[in-house]
Design a protein around this motif. Structure first.
Motif: not given
Length: 455
Positions: A182-186, A227-231
């Motif tokens: 999740k950190a990488v996504t952020r 912090e949230r994903s786009d999908f």
């Protein structure tokens, strides 16, 4: 893409900007403008004003063990594009790419064929170690991830980036690595925003593990907006020549209804009872389009696992031998075109509650690791030349790791927490639509004053 010409004016009037704002880095010129870019809004993807459904295949000739980038070899790419046209697909997913190589010719050829590309930002050398994630989340790793963004975001037919693939699996200890994914996504979303790139969606490709499927999905869509994903995407092989109910897809649609961001299948296509690809009809029906945005069939080339629909004697072979599944998949796509209209999508994105710790989900904190200090410079300076597929790798770099947790909403990149309450994002890094009326009002005031001064 929205114009940014009025942003400085609105920032000044509304007080959104800092006293000394960071200079905007111009977006590099597009390598191909023949296809419209795809964006994420609400719980769906959009090609301009038209709902976009992923209708494609997973594409990695030679498999992961070959460690080859099919998009860097023009002959391989054009050979397979001819077959993609026969299938009638609009998207491919590529698991391994070389961020030190050029991709102009292949990406242009794909765009000419109307085909979009989803890029995995990781590869076996540069990825998160699911059972020892802390040391593998380091500056060297993020440099490679960001270099992959730099390389592919310049193409209009780059549809999305995956921040990871099946890092969390049925080993319960692997759930502890979710905070790093999740950190990488952020970090990827922040990098795209800070580099003033267009809003290419970023999300995660999950294993379909019953005991943690929903916990992981909720985890990737909880917390502050940054912090949230786009999908959210997941690999699902539960439809084995069955039907909507027997496969359990009806329950998955029910569980994901109201989830709040786009969902699609990053892999599907069970081989247990043969393959007739009847699931395509379900994916394109009103049973699913209100929640799902299509999917990617696994896979194009026939490898040792037996899933492929096209046999290639070697990665560089000049010809392709279609297998039995090739015609069946093409027939299923042709018989079930993308539906017209909006498919019953949900217009407003929303966050969900973070999962709590239990026997199947070991995380007991919602805090994410702060971006490694050494990686901060990439946000302003860019990632530079990528290490490609011949680098030393990053999992054992042993330095440049995170030194603590980030304050929600900061990631040690920005200083202001962002609300996660029913925010409606128009792509990566967007904010709540609640400010829109005030922004418009402010703009009217500014233009009025400007007009008065000119009279």
């Amino acid at each position: 893409m929205r114009s940014v010409a009025l942003v400085p004016v609105l920032a000044t009037v509304l007080g959104f900007g800092a006293a000394n704002p960071t200079a905007t880095v111009p977006e590099p010129p597009s390598k191909r403008a023949a296809v419209p870019t795809v964006t994420a809004s609400g719980n769906a993807f959009w090609q301009g004003d038209t709902r976009f459904y992923v209708r494609g295949v997973d594409y990695q000739p030679g498999g992961s063990s070959a460690m080859q980038d099919p998009l860097a070899d023009t002959e391989i790419c054009k050979r397979d594009i001819a077959e993609f046209k026969k299938l009638g697909i609009n998207t491919i997913r590529v698991y391994i790419t070389d961020n030190s190589a050029g991709h102009d010719e292949c990406m242009k050829a794909l765009a000419d064929a109307g085909i979009y590309v989803i890029i995995d930002a990781n590869n076996p050398l540069y990825s998160i170690n699911r059972l020892d994630p802390g040391p593998s989340y380091n500056t060297k790793y993020l440099q490679s991830v960001f270099a992959s963004i730099d390389e592919f975001i310049q193409y209009d037919n780059t549809l999305a980036f995956f921040s990871g693939n099946e890092v969390i699996n049925d080993n319960v200890n692997s759930t502890l690595s979710a905070r790093y994914v999740k950190a990488v996504t952020r970090d990827m979303r922040q990098y795209i925003k800070r580099r003033s790139y267009r809003a290419v969606p970023v999300g995660y490709s999950a294993a379909d593990v019953a005991q943690n499927r929903m916990q992981l999905a909720h985890y990737m869509n909880c917390g502050t907006d940054d912090e949230r994903s786009d999908f959210f995407a997941f690999n699902d092989y539960s439809w084995c020549n069955t039907n909507f109910q027997e496969s359990g897809w009806d329950q998955k649609v029910k569980n994901f209804t109201g989830y709040g961001i786009a969902i699609f299948l990053s892999e599907y296509g069970c081989t247990t009872n043969g393959r007739d690809f009847s699931e395509v009809a379900a994916l394109m029906s009103d049973k699913m389009t209100g929640v799902y945005s299509g999917g990617l069939m696994y896979e194009y080339t026939l490898e040792k696992n037996g899933f492929g629909i096209a046999k290639i004697a070697s990665p560089k072979a000049a010809s392709v031998q279609p297998q039995d599944g090739f015609a069946k998949f093409a027939k299923a796509l042709k018989a079930n075109p993308a539906p017209s209209g909006d498919g019953g999508f949900t217009a407003t994105t929303r966050s969900v509650a973070c999962p709590t710790k239990d026997a199947d989900w070991l995380l007991d904190s919602t805090l994410l690791p702060a971006i490694p200090e050494g990686a901060m410079k990439f946000m302003s300076d860019g990632a530079g030349t990528g290490p490609g597929l011949k680098g030393d790798g990053s999992q054992n770099a042993a330095e440049g790791t995170s030194t603590g947790d980030a304050t929600p909403g900061s990631a040690a990149v920005t200083a202001t927490p962002s609300s996660s309450k029913n925010a409606a994002r128009g792509g990566v890094g967007g904010g709540s639509v609640e400010r829109a009326p005030f922004a418009v009002a402010a703009l009217v005031v500014v233009l009025t004053l400007t007009g008065t001064l000119l009279l």
